[in-house]
Design a protein around this motif. Structure first.
Motif, PDB file in Angstrom:
ATOM      1  N   HIS A 139       0.812  -1.217   0.000  1.00 29.97           N
ATOM      2  CA  HIS A 139       0.000   0.000   0.000  1.00 29.97           C
ATOM      3  C   HIS A 139       0.851   1.275   0.000  1.00 29.97           C
ATOM      4  O   HIS A 139       0.301   2.381   0.038  1.00 29.97           O
ATOM      5  N   PHE A 140       2.172   1.104  -0.051  1.00 31.58           N
ATOM      6  CA  PHE A 140       3.056   2.276   0.049  1.00 31.58           C
ATOM      7  C   PHE A 140       3.918   2.414  -1.199  1.00 31.58           C
ATOM      8  O   PHE A 140       4.478   1.428  -1.700  1.00 31.58           O
ATOM      9  N   SER A 141       4.008   3.635  -1.676  1.00 39.27           N
ATOM     10  CA  SER A 141       4.813   3.949  -2.846  1.00 39.27           C
ATOM     11  C   SER A 141       6.227   4.354  -2.408  1.00 39.27           C
ATOM     12  O   SER A 141       6.389   5.266  -1.589  1.00 39.27           O
ATOM     13  N   ILE A 142       7.225   3.689  -2.966  1.00 44.62           N
ATOM     14  CA  ILE A 142       8.610   4.062  -2.672  1.00 44.62           C
ATOM     15  C   ILE A 142       8.867   5.499  -3.090  1.00 44.62           C
ATOM     16  O   ILE A 142       9.558   6.255  -2.399  1.00 44.62           O
ATOM     17  N   ASN A 143       8.302   5.899  -4.226  1.00 46.16           N
ATOM     18  CA  ASN A 143       8.498   7.265  -4.707  1.00 46.16           C
ATOM     19  C   ASN A 143       8.067   8.290  -3.668  1.00 46.16           C
ATOM     20  O   ASN A 143       8.754   9.282  -3.421  1.00 46.16           O
ATOM     21  N   THR A 144       6.900   8.048  -3.071  1.00 46.79           N
ATOM     22  CA  THR A 144       6.393   8.975  -2.057  1.00 46.79           C
ATOM     23  C   THR A 144       7.278   8.971  -0.813  1.00 46.79           C
ATOM     24  O   THR A 144       7.608  10.034  -0.268  1.00 46.79           O
ATOM     25  N   MET A 145       7.680   7.800  -0.386  1.00 45.44           N
ATOM     26  CA  MET A 145       8.448   7.682   0.849  1.00 45.44           C
ATOM     27  C   MET A 145       9.820   8.340   0.742  1.00 45.44           C
ATOM     28  O   MET A 145      10.269   9.012   1.665  1.00 45.44           O
TER      29      MET A 145
END
Length: 426
Positions: free
Chosen positions: A145-151
């Motif tokens: 549910h998590f985007s590496i790009n965002t993190m």
């Protein structure tokens, strides 16, 4: 029904850095009791005053009818939060986490009410559920549910990634997901709808809101308070000599009190808003009166006493006031053996002595003078006191009567310079 506009109160006290869906959260908190949480990782054996504002905010929310849940990070402390850290934490946490957890729980318990009905405080340890979480389930059910790009574009992570000398490990990178999972578990089992933290936690809190929305299709909220700096830009909670701890055995109540006495004058009324429960109208009145009558010392004393009583209790505040009375008003008969132990710990400079030739020698050992000649000059100038009594005898030799509680002698140069001689037997 809760009718107090808590968000408005925090705004007026300069206690909000970030808040999600403010109007919606404001309406909920104003009209109903909620469960909320704040996390503390046991990465040392004590919290410090950098954590104090969070503890007081928990206390404020409980005071107005909401249920505080304190989450001690017995699991996440083994990973280490990378948020705005220059490098990965290196310590012996693995061997001490259980012991440190118990100490921190005891400290936190001093601030909250655990027996007040529906909004009684609760302390939990995230190790209870994190140790049951297997890697495949974590990657499949949480990580997807998590985007590496965002993190990696969060400031807290980006600052580490762009450093050529210190990157970020996968272990640290996963911390945000674990904290998000904490929020999900607390929402599911305890109906927690709000997480609060320092402003450096906004990325982690946002991750939790995102995960709950994805897994449960629920709206939850996050609120952060500012990281504190004094008017000179120095990070609040740090001094030249190190951290000001909440544990009295690491930072004595006297030194804790003196920290607040010595804050910058421009910070006094700001800190009264942040750290006390005094009405804002009264604080504003005090500030106006200070502009007319220059009563900053009086108000600084009020701040120091209020926070010392809150953190260390009434008895320790009374001990601090006794010590202060002795050092500045010269009433040595008031002091107790435990008061001397505070001074020995960190209250004033001290030396350990098995045998001292005479007073002249003691002045050199205490760095009050550089030579016996200079020691004589100080004594002749009526500048030296032993246990608050002026000494004029150039050849003064310490007697048994000078050793209070058979151990301590207070040596003073003038009114502001003190040193404690701690006598030891052979």
């Amino acid at each position: 029904m809760v009718t107090f506009d808590f968000i408005h109160e925090l705004r007026n006290r300069c206690l909000i850095s970030h808040v999600s869906n403010e109007e919606q959260l404001q309406d909920i908190i104003k009209n109903q009791s909620i469960a909320f949480y704040c996390g503390f990782d046991p990465t040392a054996d004590s919290l410090h005053i950098g954590h104090l504002l969070l503890l007081i905010t928990l206390k404020r929310l409980q005071k107005y009818g909401h249920k505080p849940i304190v989450l001690v990070g017995g699991g996440t402390s083994l990973i280490g939060d990378p948020s705005f850290k220059e490098k990965e934490r290196l310590s012996d946490i693995n061997n001490n986490v259980d012991k440190w957890t118990q100490k921190i729980i005891k400290q936190i318990s001093f601030f909250l009410d655990f027996n007040c009905g529906m909004n009684s405080a609760l302390i939990l340890n995230n190790n209870i559920w994190l140790k049951k979480l297997d890697l495949l389930s974590f990657l499949r059910n949480i990580g997807k549910h998590f985007s590496i790009n965002t993190m990696i574009n969060r400031d807290s992570v980006k600052q580490r990634i762009i450093r050529t000398d210190q990157g970020i490990s996968f272990t640290e990178f996963s911390y945000s997901l674990l904290q998000a999972y904490d929020f999900f578990i607390l929402n599911k089992k305890y109906q927690v709808i709000l997480q609060i933290g320092g402003s450096d936690q906004w990325g982690n809190i946002s991750s939790g809101m995102h995960l709950i929305n994805r897994l449960s299709q629920k709206d939850v909220y996050g609120l952060t308070i500012p990281l504190l700096v004094q008017s000179n830009g120095i990070k609040f909670g740090k001094t030249e000599s190190g951290t000001i701890w909440l544990d009295a055995k690491k930072t004595s109540p006297y030194k804790f009190y003196q920290f607040w006495i010595n804050i910058d004058d421009n910070s006094v009324y700001y800190f009264l808003k942040l750290f006390t429960f005094e009405e804002l109208s009264i604080i504003e009145l005090l500030e106006k009166e200070n502009n007319i009558n220059n009563q900053i010392i009086k108000d600084k004393l009020f701040l120091a006493k209020t926070i010392t009583r809150l953190v260390h209790g009434k008895e320790n505040l009374l001990a601090v006031e006794r010590i202060t009375e002795v050092l500045f008003s010269r009433k040595i008969h008031c002091i107790t053996e435990s008061d001397f132990q505070q001074l020995e710990q960190d209250g004033i400079p001290s030396i350990t002595a098995y045998q001292i030739k005479d007073l002249q020698d003691a002045l050199i050992l205490c760095n009050f003078s550089k030579s016996r000649t200079q020691s004589k000059n100080l004594i002749q100038a009526n500048a030296i006191s032993v246990n608050t009594q002026k000494i004029i005898n150039l050849n003064y030799i310490f007697s048994t009567n000078d050793k209070l509680f058979k151990k301590f002698t207070l040596l003073s140069k003038g009114k502001k310079h003190h040193s404690l001689i701690c006598w030891k037997n052979f």
